[in-house]
Design a protein around this motif. Structure first.
Motif, mmCIF file in Angstrom:
data_model
loop_
_atom_site.group_PDB
_atom_site.id
_atom_site.type_symbol
_atom_site.label_atom_id
_atom_site.label_comp_id
_atom_site.label_asym_id
_atom_site.label_seq_id
_atom_site.Cartn_x
_atom_site.Cartn_y
_atom_site.Cartn_z
ATOM 1 N N THR A 1 0.829 -1.203 0.000
ATOM 2 C CA THR A 1 0.000 0.000 0.000
ATOM 3 C C THR A 1 0.861 1.249 0.000
ATOM 4 O OG1 THR A 1 -1.758 -1.141 1.208
ATOM 5 C CG2 THR A 1 -1.793 1.261 1.252
ATOM 6 N N ALA A 2 1.940 1.226 0.774
ATOM 7 C CA ALA A 2 2.853 2.365 0.832
ATOM 8 C C ALA A 2 3.482 2.643 -0.525
ATOM 9 C CB ALA A 2 3.939 2.107 1.875
ATOM 10 N N VAL A 3 3.914 1.583 -1.208
ATOM 11 C CA VAL A 3 4.543 1.745 -2.519
ATOM 12 C C VAL A 3 3.548 2.298 -3.533
ATOM 13 C CG1 VAL A 3 5.565 0.501 -4.465
ATOM 14 C CG2 VAL A 3 6.285 -0.019 -2.134
ATOM 15 N N ALA A 4 2.337 1.752 -3.539
ATOM 16 C CA ALA A 4 1.326 2.203 -4.490
ATOM 17 C C ALA A 4 0.911 3.652 -4.221
ATOM 18 C CB ALA A 4 0.104 1.289 -4.419
ATOM 19 N N ALA A 5 0.692 4.000 -2.958
ATOM 20 C CA ALA A 5 0.298 5.366 -2.618
ATOM 21 C C ALA A 5 1.403 6.354 -2.967
ATOM 22 C CB ALA A 5 -0.031 5.454 -1.128
ATOM 23 N N THR A 6 2.651 5.986 -2.702
ATOM 24 C CA THR A 6 3.780 6.851 -3.047
ATOM 25 C C THR A 6 3.866 7.059 -4.546
ATOM 26 O OG1 THR A 6 5.020 6.136 -1.098
ATOM 27 C CG2 THR A 6 6.276 7.133 -2.882
ATOM 28 N N ALA A 7 3.621 6.005 -5.317
ATOM 29 C CA ALA A 7 3.676 6.117 -6.774
ATOM 30 C C ALA A 7 2.642 7.109 -7.287
ATOM 31 C CB ALA A 7 3.454 4.744 -7.411
ATOM 32 N N VAL A 8 1.447 7.091 -6.681
ATOM 33 C CA VAL A 8 0.405 8.024 -7.093
ATOM 34 C C VAL A 8 0.816 9.465 -6.798
ATOM 35 C CG1 VAL A 8 -1.974 8.758 -6.678
ATOM 36 C CG2 VAL A 8 -1.427 6.328 -6.803
ATOM 37 N N VAL A 9 1.309 9.711 -5.589
ATOM 38 C CA VAL A 9 1.746 11.057 -5.208
ATOM 39 C C VAL A 9 2.908 11.505 -6.093
ATOM 40 C CG1 VAL A 9 2.715 12.461 -3.355
ATOM 41 C CG2 VAL A 9 0.979 10.741 -2.826
#
Length: 257
Positions: free
Chosen positions: A40-48
């Motif tokens: 989740t952290a990796v995916a959320a960071t990618a979006v930001v």
């Protein structure tokens, strides 16, 4: 608490990233991982990260050097697909070594050590005095695109390599920042097509408020950085990039990121 910590991190890292060309994803992902599962952290960071790059593209895109974008960007996009594919193949490799630091168990993966050593090489070459202080010549741009794109797809650290090679392209500070932003958007778009199926859209549905807040904080950091850009010199930018390259290389080699 997570809103405050993540938003402040996104704001500060985005401001620094404007000058260095890298750092937002490297700093934000570990902070996200303090509050959420790693995927989740990796995916959320990618979006930001991608949204912030698009915002910076709107601010600076017109100042980019088209010749550099083409010579560096096309090889980088193609190589990022190869790197993303390689990531699937090497993700199961065991870490090279493990150790404990202040009660925390750390480990160093083969990919991270390789990336760290290469970044350190470019950083030392940039910062050292004497004849070795010359930056990489502009003729190295296609090679830089391949290296940056491949390791961007493989480990997400394309920005450090990109900045190391762009320093030798003879760009002014505005063109350096703008060209880096355009290239970052190209590589992000390419590698996200490979990553898209790994996490799915669930991260957006589960954390829309936090992702929106972090994205807006990153926008604010980029906006503040844009105001400061006119007051710094290209020499200051070069020194900042070199120092951040050394810091990132050390953190990768020690398993801290």
């Amino acid at each position: 608490m997570e809103y405050l910590v993540i938003c402040l991190t996104a704001l500060a890292a985005s401001g620094l990233t404007l000058f260095s060309g890298f750092g937002l994803g490297t700093v934000l992902a570990p902070v996200m991982a303090l509050f959420f599962p790693v995927e989740t952290a990796v995916a959320a960071t990618a979006v930001v990260h991608f949204a912030n790059n698009l915002f910076k593209l709107a601010l600076f895109g017109r100042r980019a050097d088209l010749s550099v974008v083409l010579r560096f960007g096309i090889p980088a996009m193609l190589a990022s697909l190869a790197g993303a594919w390689a990531l699937v193949r090497v993700s199961g490799l065991p870490p090279l070594y493990r150790y404990t630091l202040y009660g925390n168990a750390l480990e160093v993966a083969p990919v991270k050590l390789l990336v760290g050593v290469l970044i350190l090489f470019f950083a030392v070459r940039e910062l050292r005095g004497g004849k070795g202080a010359r930056p990489h010549p502009a003729s190295w741009l296609p090679l830089g695109g391949i290296v940056s794109g491949f390791f961007g797809g493989l480990s997400g650290n394309q920005g450090a390599f990109r900045s190391a090679f762009l320093l030798g392209a003879g760009l002014g500070k505005e063109a350096f920042v703008a060209t880096g932003v355009v290239l970052a958007c190209l590589v992000d778009a390419a590698r996200l097509t490979v990553y898209a199926g790994l996490t799915g859209p669930g991260v957006l549905r589960g954390n829309p408020g936090l992702i929106a807040a972090a994205t807006l904080s990153a926008f604010l950091g980029a906006f503040i950085g844009a105001r400061v850009l006119g007051k710094v010199t290209i020499t200051a930018v070069r020194r900042l990039v070199g120092g951040m390259l050394v810091t990132l290389a050390a953190a990768l080699c020690l398993g801290l990121v």
